[in-house]
Every structure is written in structure tokens, then in C-alpha cells.
Design an enzyme around this catalytic site. Structure first.
Site, PDB file in Angstrom:
ATOM      1  CE1 TYR A  24       2.808   5.776  -3.349  1.00  0.00           C
ATOM      2  CE2 TYR A  24       1.802   3.932  -4.185  1.00  0.00           C
ATOM      3  CZ  TYR A  24       2.828   4.504  -3.756  1.00  0.00           C
ATOM      4  OH  TYR A  24       4.053   3.663  -3.450  1.00  0.00           O
ATOM      5  N   GLY A  25      -2.990   9.099  -3.966  1.00  0.00           N
ATOM      6  CA  GLY A  25      -4.269   9.819  -4.612  1.00  0.00           C
ATOM      7  C   GLY A  25      -3.908  10.665  -5.220  1.00  0.00           C
ATOM      8  CB  THR A  63      -6.777  -0.080   2.157  1.00  0.00           C
ATOM      9  OG1 THR A  63      -5.674   0.725   1.412  1.00  0.00           O
ATOM     10  CG2 THR A  63      -7.391  -1.051   0.924  1.00  0.00           C
ATOM     11  CG  HIS A  64      -4.988   5.330   4.089  1.00  0.00           C
ATOM     12  ND1 HIS A  64      -4.369   4.638   2.889  1.00  0.00           N
ATOM     13  CD2 HIS A  64      -3.897   5.701   4.751  1.00  0.00           C
ATOM     14  CE1 HIS A  64      -3.057   4.903   2.950  1.00  0.00           C
ATOM     15  NE2 HIS A  64      -2.512   5.602   4.131  1.00  0.00           N
ATOM     16  CG  ASP A  96      -1.762   1.292   1.335  1.00  0.00           C
ATOM     17  OD1 ASP A  96      -2.302   1.645   0.222  1.00  0.00           O
ATOM     18  OD2 ASP A  96      -1.920   2.041   2.322  1.00  0.00           O
ATOM     19  CD  GLU A 103       0.280   6.842   5.982  1.00  0.00           C
ATOM     20  OE1 GLU A 103       1.465   7.117   6.142  1.00  0.00           O
ATOM     21  OE2 GLU A 103      -0.278   5.832   5.424  1.00  0.00           O
ATOM     22  CG  ASN A 131      -9.386   0.978  -3.136  1.00  0.00           C
ATOM     23  OD1 ASN A 131     -10.426   0.416  -3.552  1.00  0.00           O
ATOM     24  ND2 ASN A 131      -9.159   1.008  -1.838  1.00  0.00           N
ATOM     25  CB  THR A 132      -4.424   5.166  -5.495  1.00  0.00           C
ATOM     26  OG1 THR A 132      -5.402   5.615  -4.304  1.00  0.00           O
ATOM     27  CG2 THR A 132      -4.186   6.173  -6.542  1.00  0.00           C
TER      28      THR A 132
HETATM   29  N1  DGL Z   1      -4.737   2.978   0.622  1.00  0.00           N
HETATM   30  C1  DGL Z   1      -4.463   4.094  -0.464  1.00  0.00           C
HETATM   31  C2  DGL Z   1      -6.019   3.526  -1.562  1.00  0.00           C
HETATM   32  O1  DGL Z   1      -6.626   2.652  -1.153  1.00  0.00           O
HETATM   33  C3  DGL Z   1      -4.310   5.279  -0.202  1.00  0.00           C
HETATM   34  C4  DGL Z   1      -3.954   6.055  -1.622  1.00  0.00           C
HETATM   35  C5  DGL Z   1      -3.199   7.442  -1.108  1.00  0.00           C
HETATM   36  O2  DGL Z   1      -2.001   7.177  -0.824  1.00  0.00           O
HETATM   37  O3  DGL Z   1      -3.648   8.477  -1.524  1.00  0.00           O
HETATM   38  O4  DGL Z   1      -6.028   4.322  -2.398  1.00  0.00           O
END
Ligand code: DGL
Length: 264
Positions: free
Chosen positions: A41-42, A184-185, A9, A151, A73-74
Site C-alpha cells: 500500500y505504501g 507493521t511488516h 493489513d 511479503e 500504518n499506511t
Molecule cells: N504493514 C503496512 C504498514 O504498516 C505495510 C504497508 C505496505 O503495504 O506498503 O504500513
């Protein structure tokens, strides 16, 4: 098979999938990478997310995993196909399982999807939901302020409640009966999210369905671990080990978890 299941993740979000793995498949060893140093990552470009995801998958592949869960998910939205093509072990993401859980739970076919900017922009949930239920109406909402609060470890705070309330105000349509936590966060914010959604809305996270898929793969390929002696999971983070460790202790209730730093 003794080799661990790899889980990746952008940060601590994939721990929500690890929690379900530990509940349902307690014999399975797990090795995890959270790319906390480069989280979130979003807001990142597709190219960056693909590159970072490949780096994590490569690092775990070198340790000898038997399968990989992209518990982000991203990353699933933009990198699942590429990772699958590149490695010989089975690779699963969280979007199709999440969509399946939501379609099973919805009575009206009106489904809200909460996710990162990258996930919402990809339309991966719309596609996955419509593949299962063509008549569904999907209400997408990007919630860019949710991941940073998780985070930072402040997901239980009053401040988190205010941020969630403000983020969910963007959901103008209210006549959905299911909301997918498409990041998932977000399960770490579930109490706040539930409190600020209509009380009859059912919240779905992809963890349960994802772990069902993991189980199917282990059984169908005959790569389950037979030994019932538990093996402690190993967690790698590209970020601060102290912060990661305190979230693992809190969320997974593991005493003195094995948290290590990794440079990708
Ligand atoms: N846990 C990541 C997801 O499910 C978080 C994305 C992120 O880092 O913005 O998309």
C-alpha cells in the site's frame, strides 16, 4: 462477548500485532484479512488506500466483529477517521500507540521513524509524536524496499540484510535514541534493522501499545470474551494462501493455521 476482534493489513504485516494479541489476550477470537494481492500500500494514492481499507473493514463487519484494529500504518495514516465514522464498533489504528511507545522510551526526544512512503508523506507520526512531546525531533525515513522482502517470505535471508543496510543508509542523522518501526511488516526484519542501527538505539514497534489499547476498549465496554477455551484465529488473504500460511506458521508458530482465500 463471543464475536472476534477484526485485524486488517495490506498483507502479512498485521501478524506482528496478532502475535501480541495472542500472547496477551489468548481468550479472544481473531479474524484477519491481509490484502496481499494488492500489497504494498505504501506507494499507492491516498484514495486507493482508503478504498481498500474500507473494503476490508466492510468484509469483516459483515462477519460480525466486535472491534477492528487497522494493523497497518499506511492505512491508519489516511483511513482511520473514515473507517471510524462509518462503523459503529470501536476502531483503533497503530500510529498513536507507536508514537506513545516511542515517547515513553526516548530519553533525548530524538526519534527516528521508519515507514512506507505513504506513512512518511502523511506526517502522521510527526503529528502524533509532537502532540505528546512538542519538543521532540523526528527523523523520518521511507524504506520502500522493506515490505516486498517480507511479503516474499525472504525476511531471514542474507539478501534481506543487504536491503535493510542499504535502506537505513538514508538515515543521515544518527543521534536518535529510539527508532519506531512505523510499518507493521518491519518487526519481521527487526534483527537486520537492529544490526544496522547504532547498538544503543532502542527499537519500538507499535504492537505492544496497540494491544494495551485493545485491552482497555474490551474492558471499558465490557465486551471481553469470558470463555477460556481458545478459538483458533481465522486468516483471510486476497493473495496466495500457501505463501501466507508459511509465514503464519513461521511467525506465529501455529501448526496448520486456518488460512482462507477472500475476494474483496
Ligand atoms: N504493514 C503496512 C504498514 O504498516 C505495510 C504497508 C505496505 O503495504 O506498503 O504500513
Amino acid at each position: 462477548m463471543e464475536a472476534p476482534i477484526g485485524v486488517i493489513d495490506s498483507g502479512v504485516g498485521g501478524l506482528t500485532v496478532v502475535k501480541e494479541l495472542l500472547n496477551r489476550l489468548p481468550n479472544e477470537p481473531i479474524v484477519y484479512i491481509g490484502d496481499d494481492a494488492r500489497c504494498p500500500y505504501g506507494p499507492r494514492s491516498t484514495q486507493e488506500v482508503r478504498k481498500f481499507t474500507m473494503e476490508m473493514a466492510t468484509a469483516l463487519s459483515e462477519t460480525g466483529i466486535k472491534m477492528l484494529v487497522i494493523a497497518c500504518n499506511t492505512a491508519t495514516a489516511v483511513a482511520l477517521d473514515e473507517v471510524r465514522e462509518h462503523f459503529s464498533f470501536p476502531v483503533i489504528g497503530v500510529i498513536v500507540p507507536g508514537a506513545r511507545g516511542a515517547v515513553k522510551a526516548s530519553k533525548t526526544g530524538d526519534i527516528a521513524v521508519l515507514g512506507t512512503v505513504g506513512t512518511i508523506k502523511s506526517h502522521a507520526y510527526d503529528d502524533a509524536i509532537h502532540a505528546l512531546l512538542p519538543s521532540a525531533t523526528v527523523h523520518p525515513l521511507a524504506c520502500p524496499d522493506f515490505v516486498p522482502i517480507v511479503e516474499s517470505g525472504l525476511y531471514k535471508s542474507e539478501n534481506a540484510s543487504g536491503i535493510v543496510k542499504k535502506g537505513l543508509a538514508g538515515l543521515v542523522v544518527k543521534d536518535f535514541d529510539v527508532a519506531i518501526l512505523g510499518c507493521t511488516h518491519y518487526p519481521l526484519l527487526q534483527n537486520h534493522i537492529q544490526a544496522h542501527l547504532p547498538s544503543d538505539v532502542q527499537i519500538i514497534s507499535s504492537a505492544v501499545e496497540t494491544v494495551s489499547d485493545v485491552e482497555c476498549i474490551l474492558v471499558s465496554r465490557n465486551i471481553e470474551r469470558d470463555d477460556s477455551r481458545r478459538v483458533a484465529p481465522i486468516f483471510y488473504t486476497t493473495g496466495q494462501t500457501e505463501q501466507f500460511l508459511s509465514i503464519v506458521e513461521d511467525w506465529l508458530a501455529i501448526d496448520k493455521p486456518d488460512v482462507r482465500h477472500i475476494i474483496l
